[in-house]
Motif scaffolding. Structure first.
Motif, PDB file in Angstrom:
ATOM      1  N   ILE A 236      -2.523  -1.048   5.919  1.00 17.64           N
ATOM      2  CA  ILE A 236      -2.926  -2.410   5.589  1.00 17.64           C
ATOM      3  C   ILE A 236      -3.632  -2.998   6.808  1.00 17.64           C
ATOM      4  O   ILE A 236      -3.072  -3.020   7.910  1.00 17.64           O
ATOM      5  CB  ILE A 236      -1.722  -3.284   5.192  1.00 17.64           C
ATOM      6  CG1 ILE A 236      -1.051  -2.711   3.942  1.00 17.64           C
ATOM      7  CG2 ILE A 236      -2.156  -4.729   4.950  1.00 17.64           C
ATOM      8  CD1 ILE A 236       0.208  -3.446   3.523  1.00 17.64           C
TER       9      ILE A 236
ATOM     10  N   GLY B 208       6.819  -0.861   7.319  1.00 22.78           N
ATOM     11  CA  GLY B 208       6.148   0.383   6.975  1.00 22.78           C
ATOM     12  C   GLY B 208       7.037   1.603   7.112  1.00 22.78           C
ATOM     13  O   GLY B 208       7.972   1.629   7.908  1.00 22.78           O
TER      14      GLY B 208
ATOM     15  N   GLY C 165       3.508   4.699   7.629  1.00 19.74           N
ATOM     16  CA  GLY C 165       2.281   3.958   7.362  1.00 19.74           C
ATOM     17  C   GLY C 165       1.997   3.019   8.510  1.00 19.74           C
ATOM     18  O   GLY C 165       2.703   3.005   9.522  1.00 19.74           O
TER      19      GLY C 165
ATOM     20  N   GLY D 202      -4.710   1.969   0.637  1.00 18.02           N
ATOM     21  CA  GLY D 202      -5.052   1.015   1.676  1.00 18.02           C
ATOM     22  C   GLY D 202      -5.381  -0.363   1.135  1.00 18.02           C
ATOM     23  O   GLY D 202      -5.953  -0.491   0.048  1.00 18.02           O
TER      24      GLY D 202
ATOM     25  N   VAL E  73       0.273  -1.033   9.820  1.00 16.84           N
ATOM     26  CA  VAL E  73      -0.238  -2.377   9.569  1.00 16.84           C
ATOM     27  C   VAL E  73      -0.994  -2.820  10.818  1.00 16.84           C
ATOM     28  O   VAL E  73      -0.458  -2.772  11.931  1.00 16.84           O
ATOM     29  CB  VAL E  73       0.891  -3.372   9.247  1.00 16.84           C
ATOM     30  CG1 VAL E  73       0.320  -4.776   9.058  1.00 16.84           C
ATOM     31  CG2 VAL E  73       1.662  -2.936   8.005  1.00 16.84           C
TER      32      VAL E  73
ATOM     33  N   ALA F  99       3.648  -1.050   3.933  1.00 16.27           N
ATOM     34  CA  ALA F  99       2.829   0.164   3.904  1.00 16.27           C
ATOM     35  C   ALA F  99       3.730   1.393   3.875  1.00 16.27           C
ATOM     36  O   ALA F  99       4.519   1.612   4.791  1.00 16.27           O
ATOM     37  CB  ALA F  99       1.907   0.215   5.118  1.00 16.27           C
TER      38      ALA F  99
ATOM     39  N   ALA G  67       0.852  -1.190   0.000  1.00 14.60           N
ATOM     40  CA  ALA G  67       0.000   0.000   0.000  1.00 14.60           C
ATOM     41  C   ALA G  67       0.885   1.235   0.000  1.00 14.60           C
ATOM     42  O   ALA G  67       1.630   1.466   0.949  1.00 14.60           O
ATOM     43  CB  ALA G  67      -0.925  -0.002   1.216  1.00 14.60           C
TER      44      ALA G  67
END
Length: 211
Positions: free
Chosen positions: A139, A181, A184, A113, A186, A134, A109
């Protein structure tokens, strides 16, 4: 004469039923959530009748089907194609409902998403490894209660959240998540159950008898 008492199940009987359920899930007859639910009931079963009820719709038996020699075979039901990649770039993608997960699933991602719901998924084997990456995105991985979950990896300037309820049941699938990530996140979680374990038909029968 009174009815004979039901034959009590042994540990070996429960193990045979659990093995049949796991093999059925690998063949695509049961989803991950159906497997974990039935495993819980199998390990707590007291009689052979209870085990038979749990496996009746997936037990093919050891003898060949007689219809194969007398009737022309119809078209085989196509097996769901296994998903191994999910990519979301400045957008979203998801896998929900009935779908088949490959042994290795890679979810990426980037400013987007990915939603991965394993409750009604089929697994290629007894475990699945999800590599979630991510980058300025998110995610979300939903797993049913009772599966074994292992989460590892590293996230920089983001989050890695794990909220998995319940104790893994013997023989349940293993879900490995490798989370990476950058700005981002997860998330791996178990949703709250919104229905009882009692089958819909049984609930309807009880409701009818009550009236």
């Amino acid at each position: 004469m009174p009815d004979s008492p039901a034959m009590r199940a042994s540990d070996a009987d429960r193990e045979r039923a659990a093995t049949l359920l796991r093999d059925s899930a690998a063949d695509g007859r049961l989803t991950v959530e159906e497997l974990t639910d039935r495993l819980e009931l199998a390990w707590s079963a007291k009689t052979l009748d209870q085990l038979t009820e749990l496996t009746a719709d997936v037990d093919r038996g050891d003898t060949p089907q007689p219809l194969a020699a007398t009737a022309p075979a119809g078209p085989a039901t196509p097996r769901l194609k296994a998903t191994s990649w999910l990519v979301a770039v400045m957008g979203g993608t998801s896998r929900k409902g009935r779908w088949r997960a490959d042994r290795q699933v890679r979810a990426i991602a980037v400013m987007g998403g990915c939603d991965i719901d394993l409750r009604n998924a089929e697994l290629e084997g007894g475990e699945v490894t999800i590599t979630a990456i991510a980058v300025m995105g998110g995610i979300d991985i939903c797993v049913p209660e009772g599966v074994a979950v292992e989460v590892g990896g590293f996230v920089l300037m983001g989050g890695k959240d794990t909220k998995v309820d319940g104790v893994p049941r013997p023989g349940a699938p293993l879900v490995r998540v490798r989370a990476f990530g950058l700005m981002g996140g997860v998330s791996v979680h178990t949703p709250k159950r919104r229905r009882s374990r009692e089958p819909d038909e049984e609930r309807a029968r009880r409701h009818t008898l009550g009236h």
